[in-house]
Enzyme design. Structure first.
Site, PDB file in Angstrom:
ATOM      1  N   LYS A 173      -1.582  39.159  17.986  1.00  0.00           N
ATOM      2  CA  LYS A 173      -1.531  39.860  16.698  1.00  0.00           C
ATOM      3  C   LYS A 173      -1.664  41.367  16.909  1.00  0.00           C
ATOM      4  O   LYS A 173      -1.040  42.164  16.201  1.00  0.00           O
ATOM      5  CB  LYS A 173      -2.637  39.352  15.771  1.00  0.00           C
ATOM      6  N   LYS A 241      -7.844  49.033   9.872  1.00  0.00           N
ATOM      7  CA  LYS A 241      -8.785  48.083  10.473  1.00  0.00           C
ATOM      8  C   LYS A 241      -8.152  47.403  11.673  1.00  0.00           C
ATOM      9  O   LYS A 241      -8.764  47.289  12.743  1.00  0.00           O
ATOM     10  CB  LYS A 241      -9.218  47.058   9.420  1.00  0.00           C
TER      11      LYS A 241
END
Length: 290
Positions: A173, A241
């Site tokens: 990811k 983030k």
């Protein structure tokens, strides 16, 4: 085959993902920190709402989660009200949170000690992908556990791939977000250039998207970028983030991410302009306005 499952975290991703599980015939118990959100889900999809992660996990063969970050994951896993306290030996926890590889390994170690399975399984595809059941799921963990849960995950996935041991899903990811960051900045510069040059952006995008410049971002965000519309899902706050996770991991493994670090700072400027809730294509704002 219908299974007893739990889903923890009913945000913009988790709410529709859990809905797909219910529509696939699974018996779903949900938990959300804001209880009213869980009741809304039950009202729409049936199933049950539980007051704690432990209560939701009780009797579940698979427990899914999709929360905000490492600390959120720890909060729903650990302690007397955490999911691990309610799970029966042999059940599997599947974490769809985009978090660090470190917390995935930490959680898997704890799970193993309790006789539980653990898979890190972050997703890509955004809110639209979750709603349409077309997410890409990147998984790290034991192959036997993966084979067990994949048919259930397929309720909301167009692709679900085991990449390696625990942590490999999160690392993949990170690669995904690194690629997107540089791509969106390049697309922003290209669209802005077209506008400054007096070209018709629709005609330009229609033309170049048939060549080597084609991408999902181009096909889905280029024209909305040109129109100054930035309310299409994944927010800048969440991207920052994720990029923070990428940059921290790069410090550990020695990878050089100069473009990613630069784009992260561009997103910080978007936040400073009040665009934290805009979607990631809002990078173009920094080029269109001084």
């Amino acid at each position: 085959m219908s299974q007893n499952v739990a889903f923890l975290g009913l945000g913009v991703m988790g709410f529709p993902m859990a809905g797909h599980l219910a529509r696939a015939g699974h018996k779903v118990t949900v938990f959300n920190r804001t209880a009213a959100r869980a009741q809304d889900w039950v009202g729409k999809h049936g199933g049950k709402a539980a007051p704690t992660p432990a209560a939701a996990a009780k009797g579940a063969e698979i427990v899914f989660a999709c929360v905000g970050n490492d600390d959120d994951l720890r909060s729903i896993l650990q302690g007397p009200n955490g999911a691990f306290a309610g799970m029966a030996k042999g059940s599997v926890f599947v974490d769809h949170t985009t978090a660090s590889a470190e917390v995935a390994r930490e959680s898997a170690e704890r799970a193993t000690g309790l006789g539980l399975g653990f898979l890190d399984a972050p997703v890509s595809g955004g809110q639209a992908g979750a709603e349409n059941g077309k997410l890409t799921v990147m998984v790290g963990g034991d192959p036997t556990q993966f084979d067990r849960v994949k048919p259930v995950i397929d309720a909301y996935a167009r692709a679900c791939t085991l990449l390696g041991p625990v942590g490999a899903g999160q690392l993949t990811k990170m690669v995904n977000q690194i690629c997107i960051a540089g791509l969106v900045q390049g697309l922003s510069e290209g669209v802005n250039f077209a506008l400054k040059a007096g070209l018709d952006p629709k005609l330009v995008i229609d033309t170049i998207s048939k060549g080597a410049a084609q991408s999902w971002q181009m096909e889905n965000r280029a024209l909305t970028m040109a129109d100054g519309k930035f309310n299409f899902g994944f927010a800048v706050n969440w991207m920052r983030k994720d990029l923070d996770i990428c940059l921290n991991e790069a410090k550990r493994n020695g990878a050089r991410l100069p473009v990613t670090a630069l784009v992260d700072q561009f997103y910080a400027l978007v936040q400073a302009r009040g665009g934290g809730r805009w979607d990631t294509s809002s990078l173009i704002q920094l080029l269109m306005k001084d």
